[in-house]
Design a protein around this motif. Structure first.
Motif, PDB file in Angstrom:
ATOM      1  N   ALA A  76      89.865  77.830 -62.036  1.00  0.00           N
ATOM      2  CA  ALA A  76      89.057  77.960 -60.822  1.00  0.00           C
ATOM      3  C   ALA A  76      88.561  79.381 -60.581  1.00  0.00           C
ATOM      4  O   ALA A  76      87.596  79.590 -59.836  1.00  0.00           O
ATOM      5  N   HIS A  77      89.214  80.374 -61.200  1.00  0.00           N
ATOM      6  CA  HIS A  77      88.872  81.770 -60.903  1.00  0.00           C
ATOM      7  C   HIS A  77      88.589  82.615 -62.147  1.00  0.00           C
ATOM      8  O   HIS A  77      88.620  83.843 -62.073  1.00  0.00           O
ATOM      9  N   GLN A  78      88.310  81.969 -63.256  1.00  0.00           N
ATOM     10  CA  GLN A  78      88.043  82.705 -64.488  1.00  0.00           C
ATOM     11  C   GLN A  78      86.836  83.625 -64.367  1.00  0.00           C
ATOM     12  O   GLN A  78      86.805  84.702 -64.956  1.00  0.00           O
ATOM     13  N   THR A  79      85.839  83.207 -63.611  1.00  0.00           N
ATOM     14  CA  THR A  79      84.611  83.989 -63.494  1.00  0.00           C
ATOM     15  C   THR A  79      84.422  84.610 -62.113  1.00  0.00           C
ATOM     16  O   THR A  79      83.372  85.197 -61.836  1.00  0.00           O
ATOM     17  N   THR A  80      85.419  84.506 -61.251  1.00  0.00           N
ATOM     18  CA  THR A  80      85.309  85.102 -59.918  1.00  0.00           C
ATOM     19  C   THR A  80      85.221  86.621 -60.028  1.00  0.00           C
ATOM     20  O   THR A  80      86.080  87.242 -60.660  1.00  0.00           O
ATOM     21  N   PRO A  81      84.203  87.259 -59.446  1.00  0.00           N
ATOM     22  CA  PRO A  81      84.096  88.720 -59.495  1.00  0.00           C
ATOM     23  C   PRO A  81      85.355  89.379 -58.941  1.00  0.00           C
ATOM     24  O   PRO A  81      85.842  88.993 -57.869  1.00  0.00           O
ATOM     25  N   PHE A  82      85.867  90.345 -59.672  1.00  0.00           N
ATOM     26  CA  PHE A  82      87.134  90.993 -59.310  1.00  0.00           C
ATOM     27  C   PHE A  82      86.933  92.501 -59.426  1.00  0.00           C
ATOM     28  O   PHE A  82      86.741  93.026 -60.513  1.00  0.00           O
ATOM     29  N   ILE A  83      86.974  93.193 -58.274  1.00  0.00           N
ATOM     30  CA  ILE A  83      86.827  94.654 -58.245  1.00  0.00           C
ATOM     31  C   ILE A  83      88.183  95.282 -57.978  1.00  0.00           C
ATOM     32  O   ILE A  83      88.820  95.002 -56.964  1.00  0.00           O
ATOM     33  N   MET A  84      88.629  96.131 -58.901  1.00  0.00           N
ATOM     34  CA  MET A  84      89.902  96.825 -58.735  1.00  0.00           C
ATOM     35  C   MET A  84      89.679  98.080 -57.905  1.00  0.00           C
ATOM     36  O   MET A  84      88.843  98.919 -58.234  1.00  0.00           O
ATOM     37  N   VAL A  85      90.413  98.199 -56.793  1.00  0.00           N
ATOM     38  CA  VAL A  85      90.314  99.349 -55.898  1.00  0.00           C
ATOM     39  C   VAL A  85      91.634 100.100 -55.969  1.00  0.00           C
ATOM     40  O   VAL A  85      92.662  99.599 -55.508  1.00  0.00           O
ATOM     41  N   THR A  86      91.627 101.300 -56.556  1.00  0.00           N
ATOM     42  CA  THR A  86      92.904 101.943 -56.825  1.00  0.00           C
ATOM     43  C   THR A  86      92.795 103.447 -56.965  1.00  0.00           C
ATOM     44  O   THR A  86      91.713 103.986 -57.213  1.00  0.00           O
ATOM     45  N   SER A  87      93.912 104.115 -56.795  1.00  0.00           N
ATOM     46  CA  SER A  87      93.966 105.564 -56.992  1.00  0.00           C
ATOM     47  C   SER A  87      94.252 105.924 -58.447  1.00  0.00           C
ATOM     48  O   SER A  87      94.302 107.089 -58.802  1.00  0.00           O
ATOM     49  N   ARG A  88      94.438 104.919 -59.287  1.00  0.00           N
ATOM     50  CA  ARG A  88      94.660 105.171 -60.711  1.00  0.00           C
ATOM     51  C   ARG A  88      93.325 105.412 -61.404  1.00  0.00           C
ATOM     52  O   ARG A  88      92.543 104.489 -61.577  1.00  0.00           O
TER      53      ARG A  88
END
Length: 305
Positions: A76-88
């Motif tokens: 269900a979420h293979q193509t869901t846009p995913f933005i990583m927000v991090t201090s790394r």
């Protein structure tokens, strides 16, 4: 048309609130959900569809990278846009996220323009940006969002990229002291502390070396030399704290709670900032506990001495 939905995943309520505020002002018709860690986000995603995920990396119970791996293995979420927000911002971390299937990456602290630009790009690529067009206010609304969120989450224009090659403490000498100009007062630092009590502060105007004067699980008092910019109260900040010969570094997310001149004169060249931490990750709290136990404070530092 169904509302565009965004899931914000971060263990820091302060960060979640900033992101929500920016998105709601710029995208009035957007539906926002939130989760305090990767595990809670996974539970929500197991029952619901979402158009975009904005996720922190370091969180208790399940990290952002683990959530990303689960999403890419879930039909269900293979193509869901995913933005990583991090201090790394380390190169290996960026590569690791890319290999795991991240859509985009934004480093803390970040500007409202960066955040909204990444969101618009991701939604455009997925074909969902047009669904927000009718509910988006004019350019003036965008400016309002920028003014409010920039004051709180400001950073360099290309924060994530600039962090890839950033040294642990820019401007620090081999002896571990922040570099100062020839006319600046020489700080009287306890040399027995060596590298302890040093760090770097990432703020809206750039990166500054700092000295840790006091440290607790909730906040830190740091000293910085006046630069070309003055930090703002409530501005988002990341404190990179290095301890010991192994080069262990903690990236502590927080905001500027208070700022004052460190010397009793109007042209003080040293500023004292109180940073309030917003992380609730047990690993970071454990790291802070060890830092405090080892003694990171420059208690005998006297500006202008």
């Amino acid at each position: 048309m169904n509302k565009v939905s965004v899931l914000i995943v971060d263990d820091a309520a302060f960060i979640r609130d900033l992101v929500k505020k920016g998105l709601r002002v710029h995208f009035p018709g957007i539906r926002i959900e939130e989760a305090v860690n990767g595990r809670k986000a996974q539970q929500y995603l197991s029952r619901n569809e979402i158009d975009l995920i904005l996720c922190d990396w370091e969180m208790p119970e399940m990290s952002g990278l683990e959530l990303l791996a689960w999403c890419r293995s879930d039909d269900a979420h293979q193509t869901t846009p995913f933005i990583m927000v991090t201090s790394r911002g380390d190169k290996e971390n960026v590569v690791q996220a890319v290999k795991a299937g991240v859509t985009d990456y934004i480093g803390k602290p970040f500007t409202s323009e960066q955040l909204l630009g990444k969101v618009k790009k991701a939604l455009h690529q997925s074909g969902r940006l047009e669904a927000l067009a009718s509910g988006t206010n004019s350019q003036s609304a965008y400016a309002m969002a920028g003014d409010s969120v920039s004051a709180l989450t400001g950073a360099r224009v290309d924060a994530a990229k600039s962090l890839l090659n950033a040294p642990p403490v820019p401007g620090a000498s081999a002896a571990g002291k922040p570099a100062v100009s020839a006319t600046a007062p020489k700080p009287a630092v306890n040399k027995s502390l060596n590298n302890r009590g040093r760090g770097q502060l990432r703020l809206s105007g750039g990166i500054l070396p700092c000295l840790i004067k006091d440290l607790s699980l909730k906040d830190a008092s740091v000293l910085i030399k006046s630069a070309s910019f003055i930090p703002q109260v409530l501005e988002s900040a990341v404190l990179d704290l290095e301890q010991g010969e192994g080069g262990e570094v903690a990236r502590l997310n927080g905001y500027v709670h208070a700022i004052a001149a460190a010397e009793p004169r109007a042209d003080s060249e040293w500023l004292q900032l109180v940073l309030r931490f917003v992380d609730s990750d047990p690993k970071k709290l454990d790291y802070l506990s060890r830092q405090i136990a080892r003694g990171t404070q420059h208690r005998h530092f006297v500006p202008g001495a």
